[in-house]
Design an enzyme around this catalytic site. Structure first.
Site, PDB file in Angstrom:
ATOM      1  N   ASP A 274      -9.140  -4.848  19.489  1.00 25.80           N
ATOM      2  CA  ASP A 274      -8.662  -3.817  18.554  1.00 25.80           C
ATOM      3  C   ASP A 274      -7.533  -3.064  19.233  1.00 25.80           C
ATOM      4  OD1 ASP A 274      -8.516  -1.411  16.855  1.00 25.80           O
ATOM      5  OD2 ASP A 274     -10.395  -2.161  16.013  1.00 25.80           O
TER       6      ASP A 274
ATOM      7  N   THR B  98       1.593  -6.703   9.982  1.00 21.96           N
ATOM      8  CA  THR B  98       0.308  -6.871  10.696  1.00 21.96           C
ATOM      9  C   THR B  98      -0.639  -7.744   9.894  1.00 21.96           C
ATOM     10  OG1 THR B  98      -0.365  -4.724   9.872  1.00 21.96           O
ATOM     11  CG2 THR B  98       0.136  -4.819  12.182  1.00 21.96           C
TER      12      THR B  98
ATOM     13  N   TYR C 273       0.539  -4.603  -0.207  1.00 18.55           N
ATOM     14  CA  TYR C 273      -0.757  -4.857   0.415  1.00 18.55           C
ATOM     15  C   TYR C 273      -1.439  -6.037  -0.284  1.00 18.55           C
ATOM     16  CZ  TYR C 273      -5.527  -3.810   2.013  1.00 18.55           C
ATOM     17  OH  TYR C 273      -6.788  -3.882   2.558  1.00 18.55           O
TER      18      TYR C 273
ATOM     19  N   GLY D  82     -12.831  -0.828  14.073  1.00 16.72           N
ATOM     20  CA  GLY D  82     -12.558  -0.209  12.776  1.00 16.72           C
ATOM     21  C   GLY D  82     -13.854   0.104  12.051  1.00 16.72           C
ATOM     22  N   PHE D  83     -13.685   0.590  10.848  1.00 15.80           N
ATOM     23  CA  PHE D  83     -14.826   1.018  10.050  1.00 15.80           C
ATOM     24  C   PHE D  83     -15.802  -0.142   9.771  1.00 15.80           C
ATOM     25  CE2 PHE D  83     -15.661   1.289   5.306  1.00 15.80           C
ATOM     26  CZ  PHE D  83     -16.913   1.847   5.448  1.00 15.80           C
TER      27      PHE D  83
ATOM     28  N   GLY E 222      -8.313   1.662  13.956  1.00 17.01           N
ATOM     29  CA  GLY E 222      -9.676   1.700  14.497  1.00 17.01           C
ATOM     30  C   GLY E 222      -9.825   2.890  15.438  1.00 17.01           C
TER      31      GLY E 222
ATOM     32  N   LYS F 267      -2.120  -9.761   1.372  1.00 21.89           N
ATOM     33  CA  LYS F 267      -3.489 -10.304   1.424  1.00 21.89           C
ATOM     34  C   LYS F 267      -3.592 -11.598   0.605  1.00 21.89           C
ATOM     35  CE  LYS F 267      -5.996  -7.423   3.922  1.00 21.89           C
ATOM     36  NZ  LYS F 267      -6.819  -7.857   5.063  1.00 21.89           N
TER      37      LYS F 267
END
Ligand code: UDP
Length: 328
Positions: free
Chosen positions: A31, A95, A149, A10-11, A36, A153
């Site tokens: 990954d 996820t 989200y 990913g980034f 990604g 988290k």
């Protein structure tokens, strides 16, 4: 050292892989290439200290093997981007939470140092700027999907801190504030790559709302300095730490800056939030980190400015456009 980076294509994860490989560590990236991109780590393939495994962190058996044999885990795998969260809320929640549960479970069993990234989204609509780690979190109602989200988290954070409390798992949680830079795609809604790319292509830059909402953008290379520092410092275990940059900019000025710095003649278009994200969306006006804790614990001090960010992102798009033209 052996280091496992989940979401390492990913980034942020791929920049982390670059840095750690440069320091001589043995890196394994897992990954599933959902958000990604293979291109982010293509240049590392063939390096004697690099291994890429294309699979999901939900594969328990594999994760157990990988975590058992490693010294550190950076759990960077996550659903990302407001657009993805609005369009795939089930996948987002699953996820994030299930992945972190698997990772923390095995890190606890094998006593491995682990870093769990969270997000400035968890501060939600909090208004006491700058946001400090001990502040109350103020998210919206559950029919506004954006907040899924933040809540997923937040649960990751609770789980990490619970492992620390019960068994002293060496875990550190970082809240990342709008991390940007080369390799970030605009596909999931992020504003900086979208604005810079549109400006370069001479297309309109689309500002949501009136553009007076502001953000603080952290250059990914500053952020990974912070990530590698906190995992090495036992004082950070069991802690939640903000990482980002405190330089605040309105989205309207960001658009103007992106246009000016790329020498573009693009126009700025203003559209309502509903048009961008559909019904059930709420934005926050300001989001500024207090970086005092990171500074106190590991001397964290970002050095890259918003201009550096725009220049680096523009360079990346110029390179990509050139490469595409060469292929055509
Ligand atoms: N935004 C915008 N135009 C875009 C993408 C985003 O005006 O093309 C706005 C978005 O509504 C938000 C801010 O820019 O107010 C930052 O958005 P981003 O998705 O990058 O990050 P986040 O909302 O998570 O802070």
């Amino acid at each position: 050292m052996k280091i496992l980076i989940t979401g390492g294509a990913g980034f942020v994860g791929s920049h982390l892989a670059d840095k750690l490989i440069g320091q001589g560590h043995e890196i394994t990236v897992i990954d599933d290439l959902s958000t990604g991109r293979y291109q982010n780590v293509e240049h590392l393939e063939g390096h004697e200290n690099f291994r890429l495994i294309i699979d999901t962190v939900l594969n328990d058996k594999l994760m157990e093997e990988l975590i058992r044999e490693t010294d550190r885990v950076f759990h960077m795998a996550s659903a990302v981007g407001v657009r993805l969260i609005m369009e795939r809320p089930v996948k987002t929640i699953e996820t994030i939470f299930r992945g972190t549960d698997v990772v923390l479970g095995f890190c606890s069993r094998y006593r491995k140092r682990v870093l769990v990234p969270s997000t400035s989204e968890v501060y939600g609509k909090g208004a006491s700027v700058p946001f400090r780690e001990e502040d109350d979190l103020l998210t919206g109602s559950t029919d506004k999907h954006r907040w899924a989200y933040a809540c997923a988290k937040t649960l990751d954070e609770f789980l990490a801190l619970a492992h620390w409390k019960e068994t002293r798992l060496p875990v550190v949680v970082v809240r990342l504030f709008n991390t940007v830079g080369p390799r970030q795609t605009g596909q999931y809604g992020m504003v900086v790559p979208n604005f810079v790319k549109s400006a370069i292509k001479g297309e309109p830059l689309t500002v949501h709302g009136d553009g007076n909402q502001s953000r603080c953008f952290g250059h990914v290379l500053d952020i990974i300095e912070g990530l590698t520092a906190v995992i090495e410092n036992p004082d950070c275990f069991g802690q939640v730490i903000n990482l980002g940059n405190a330089e605040e900019v309105s989205i309207r000025s960001l658009a103007e800056k992106a246009i000016a710095m790329t020498g573009s003649d693009s126009e700025i278009r203003y559209i309502p939030y509903e048009e961008a994200y559909g019904e059930g969306f709420e934005d926050m006006q300001r989001r500024v980190p207090s970086l005092d804790k990171a500074k106190r614990l590991v001397g964290y001090q970002p050095t890259r400015t918003l201009e550096d960010i725009i220049n680096d992102v523009a360079d990346q798009f110029h390179r990509e456009i050139k490469a595409e033209a060469a292929m055509a």
